[in-house]
Design an enzyme around this catalytic site. Structure first.
Site, PDB file in Angstrom:
ATOM      1  N   ARG A 198      80.896  28.764  42.539  1.00  0.00           N
ATOM      2  CA  ARG A 198      79.661  28.296  41.913  1.00  0.00           C
ATOM      3  C   ARG A 198      79.007  29.369  41.049  1.00  0.00           C
ATOM      4  O   ARG A 198      79.261  30.565  41.191  1.00  0.00           O
ATOM      5  CB  ARG A 198      78.686  27.763  42.958  1.00  0.00           C
ATOM      6  CG  ARG A 198      78.366  28.697  44.101  1.00  0.00           C
ATOM      7  CD  ARG A 198      77.290  28.085  44.992  1.00  0.00           C
ATOM      8  NE  ARG A 198      76.094  27.909  44.220  1.00  0.00           N
ATOM      9  CZ  ARG A 198      74.882  28.289  44.617  1.00  0.00           C
ATOM     10  NH1 ARG A 198      74.697  28.811  45.812  1.00  0.00           N
ATOM     11  NH2 ARG A 198      73.848  28.132  43.826  1.00  0.00           N
ATOM     12  N   HIS A 199      78.161  28.904  40.149  1.00  0.00           N
ATOM     13  CA  HIS A 199      77.382  29.793  39.301  1.00  0.00           C
ATOM     14  C   HIS A 199      76.296  30.446  40.155  1.00  0.00           C
ATOM     15  O   HIS A 199      75.751  29.803  41.046  1.00  0.00           O
ATOM     16  CB  HIS A 199      76.746  28.963  38.172  1.00  0.00           C
ATOM     17  CG  HIS A 199      76.138  29.785  37.088  1.00  0.00           C
ATOM     18  ND1 HIS A 199      74.905  30.389  37.195  1.00  0.00           N
ATOM     19  CD2 HIS A 199      76.605  30.107  35.861  1.00  0.00           C
ATOM     20  CE1 HIS A 199      74.639  31.041  36.084  1.00  0.00           C
ATOM     21  NE2 HIS A 199      75.651  30.884  35.253  1.00  0.00           N
ATOM     22  N   PRO A 200      75.980  31.719  39.881  1.00  0.00           N
ATOM     23  CA  PRO A 200      74.977  32.372  40.734  1.00  0.00           C
ATOM     24  C   PRO A 200      73.573  31.782  40.644  1.00  0.00           C
ATOM     25  O   PRO A 200      72.785  31.933  41.584  1.00  0.00           O
ATOM     26  CB  PRO A 200      74.986  33.833  40.259  1.00  0.00           C
ATOM     27  CG  PRO A 200      75.735  33.851  38.981  1.00  0.00           C
ATOM     28  CD  PRO A 200      76.605  32.640  38.944  1.00  0.00           C
ATOM     29  N   SER A 201      73.247  31.116  39.551  1.00  0.00           N
ATOM     30  CA  SER A 201      71.854  30.653  39.429  1.00  0.00           C
ATOM     31  C   SER A 201      71.707  29.257  38.828  1.00  0.00           C
ATOM     32  O   SER A 201      70.605  28.857  38.475  1.00  0.00           O
ATOM     33  CB  SER A 201      71.035  31.662  38.599  1.00  0.00           C
ATOM     34  OG  SER A 201      71.568  31.758  37.299  1.00  0.00           O
ATOM     35  N   PHE A 245      77.084  23.539  39.032  1.00  0.00           N
ATOM     36  CA  PHE A 245      77.870  24.378  38.116  1.00  0.00           C
ATOM     37  C   PHE A 245      78.957  24.982  38.986  1.00  0.00           C
ATOM     38  O   PHE A 245      78.797  26.079  39.514  1.00  0.00           O
ATOM     39  CB  PHE A 245      76.960  25.452  37.513  1.00  0.00           C
ATOM     40  CG  PHE A 245      77.404  26.049  36.202  1.00  0.00           C
ATOM     41  CD1 PHE A 245      78.569  26.781  36.110  1.00  0.00           C
ATOM     42  CD2 PHE A 245      76.633  25.895  35.051  1.00  0.00           C
ATOM     43  CE1 PHE A 245      78.944  27.347  34.908  1.00  0.00           C
ATOM     44  CE2 PHE A 245      77.002  26.465  33.836  1.00  0.00           C
ATOM     45  CZ  PHE A 245      78.169  27.188  33.771  1.00  0.00           C
TER      46      PHE A 245
END
Lengths: 387, 387
Positions: A238-241, A245
């Protein structure tokens, strides 16, 4: 005899045409950098030790009895065997250095000094020489001579710690990324020094480390450290923020959704018939979705499980949300895009990744000259550079 | 007020001193490349759109109210807000282009054309211009305008498929490697074109793709495809053809052993008191060990479980076998080696990765000029480049 073999010796015209590189590098990181130079028109003379040459000549897998590993990162080069401890061969080497624009080496720091071939010594006979070293930890500092392999650098840079899933193990990147990024930075350092030399007339010592190169790529994990003093938790795919995503599982296989803002999320939710999520306080804003990412993923994958990835790729794309397939290397290599970009090239009857540096005005062929046999150019090079 | 802020505007002397870069890049891949240029002495003028500038100015995490993300990849640059659709601002932009050495952009292909700022148009007013584009899939081919994010490129290049454990899921590299390697290849393409320009007097269009850049790094996974027509199985942390060459679990935490040949294996086995393994037909040669890697790992980890990693790191190192700790980013960032190499720098009171391209004759400071506030240099740049 393939076409690429019959054109052996004909270097491509490129932005580095006319540049003579004396290449002492071996195995992966240095040879990757000098293969880029050959791709872009430089003449690269690979100096190999007696008796067997570069160790990777015997690395699997093999195609037609030759190592693919060696072939990939030594295409377009010439080969000569020189014993750098024997007087006659040293004289040939020094004669090459006098005429060279670039010398490259990736020995452990200290080896070139002991051979009498430090930058300081070689600059005396050729002050315009760009002398590039690529090593595990660089030529300075307490770890300069620590044994370095790609896995060591991935482990010591934090990259392995940052890759993988929450609760799962640290994970090595599935390619020798620390070797390859160091080779790329070596290439970048050399072209930078060549540019500067055109203005100053002076060469330089370029000192590249696999460790430095990997640290420079640490980005998000490094930010977490810089902000908090601690390394980040592993976050899987996953995307960090941002959310959603991530990689999602369809009925047959996984695919990727990249939903970077609330508008895209509303498009996605509406397309999936999940209208209620848009104003759900758990998922309303990106911050909400990021905080409740696991719950959101469960909701989405319950729907994705009903159809194959091909269905979702098409439907989500049509809804205007960034989405992509998750491909194998074989699938990536056979995309039309890959073909148009010449990113699979053939050399010596073998397929390998192409050159990513595309510069207008120069050809970027999907055929490259094969890697040389051991000492293939020894006789002609001895004639050219011998006394 | 930190030292780095007080020296704002004083560019480091470097091999790119005197090079003027007009930088339209945003988010990560382009800005990473132009930050390297600033690190090496170039003057980089970042052009940002009204009203909020580069999107990443509002990306977490924050230090002192400012985005670390933005700060890392925009250090040492000047900022001006220009509306590229407004006549007066277009004139300022074109005045900059006339004097520039380099123009960089990472818009989706087509955007610059629609603004009237294609390479062909800008080369008319400055034939010496090196015009560098960095995009997801490059400026040619059927995927040229496909929405690209780092995760999309990791998924479509095969990198994600190649990373992770047997039986486990495809795994994203824990840093935006496809963005960052594209930024590095963009830097490399620019310096290559600058070198060529010194000889030919002509600029060029450098066309870099995140997809191409990642494919160029596919190495072992690509070899498996090239040899067999199929992608490789994921192999976790182990070396594709050597054993024991992997991450091993000690009593407290994991560490790395890199045993590349039979001699090193015999040193390891003897040190561990496993003399019988050396002539065991299951483990005698590297090929044997590679085939029976899981059984070997079980034997070794049974012993490693009895002591902490620190013990094994010291004992195995003393036995002459390559071994290394598996560090977090925080541990890597605080190594003495990292400090000596200036690989953690400070800019605007924030810590960030340093510059891996070390070239003799130029300072490589651990202090860098802070990233600019939005339009911080707008007034002075309008005065300098306005009519």
């Amino acid at each position: 005899m393939t076409t690429s073999q019959t054109v052996d010796g004909a270097r491509p015209r490129g932005p580095l045409s006319g540049v003579l590189v004396i290449d002492l590098t071996h195995v992966l990181n240095g040879p990757f950098g000098t293969a880029l130079m050959a791709d872009l028109g430089a003449r690269v003379i690979k100096i190999e030790p007696p008796v067997h040459g570069d160790d990777t000549r015997s690395n699997p897998p093999y195609v037609g009895g030759k190592s693919l590993y060696f072939a990939c990162v030594n295409r377009g080069k010439e080969s000569i065997v020189l014993d750098l401890k024997a007087e006659e061969d040293r004289a040939i080497f020094l004669s090459m250095v006098k005429q060279a624009d670039v010398l490259t080496e990736n020995f452990r720091p200290g080896v070139m000094d002991r051979l009498g071939f430090s930058y300081e010594e070689l600059a005396k006979i050729n002050p315009r020489l760009v002398y590039a070293s690529s090593s595990g930890f660089g030529h300075t500092g307490p770890l300069a001579t620590f044994p370095a392999y790609d896995t060591v650098i991935q482990a010591m840079s934090g990259l392995m710690d940052a890759t993988g899933f929450p609760g799962g193990p640290p994970t090595r990147v599935g390619t020798s990324i620390s070797d390859l990024c160091a080779g790329t930075f070596m290439y970048a350092g050399i072209t930078t020094a060549l540019f500067e030399r055109e203005r100053s007339g002076k060469g330089a010592h370029v000192d590249i480390a696999m460790f430095d190169s990997t640290l420079a790529f640490m980005e998000h994990p490094f930010m977490a450290y810089a902000a908090t003093g601690e390394g980040p938790e592993r976050i899987g795919n996953r995307h960090p923020s941002m959310a959603p995503f991530d990689v999602f599982q369809a009925k047959d296989k996984p695919f990727v959704i990249c939903c970077g803002n609330d508008h895209l999320f509303s498009l996605l939710a509406n397309m999936l018939g999940l209208h209620e999520l848009i104003d759900d306080p758990l998922f309303r804003t990106n911050d909400d979705r990021n905080r409740n990412e696991a719950a959101l993923k469960t909701r989405l994958e319950a729907i994705f499980a009903t159809q194959d990835a091909a269905h979702w790729l098409s439907a989500i794309h049509d809804a205007g949300v960034p989405v992509a397939p998750l491909l194998t290397v074989a699938e990536a290599a056979t995309l039309e895009q890959t073909k148009v970009r010449n990113m699979v090239v053939e050399a010596g009857g073998m397929k390998m990744p192409g050159n990513p540096i595309k510069i207008s005005g120069f050809p970027d062929s999907d055929r490259r000259t094969a890697a040389p046999d051991l000492d293939q150019h020894g006789a002609s090079l001895r004639a050219e550079f011998g006394s």
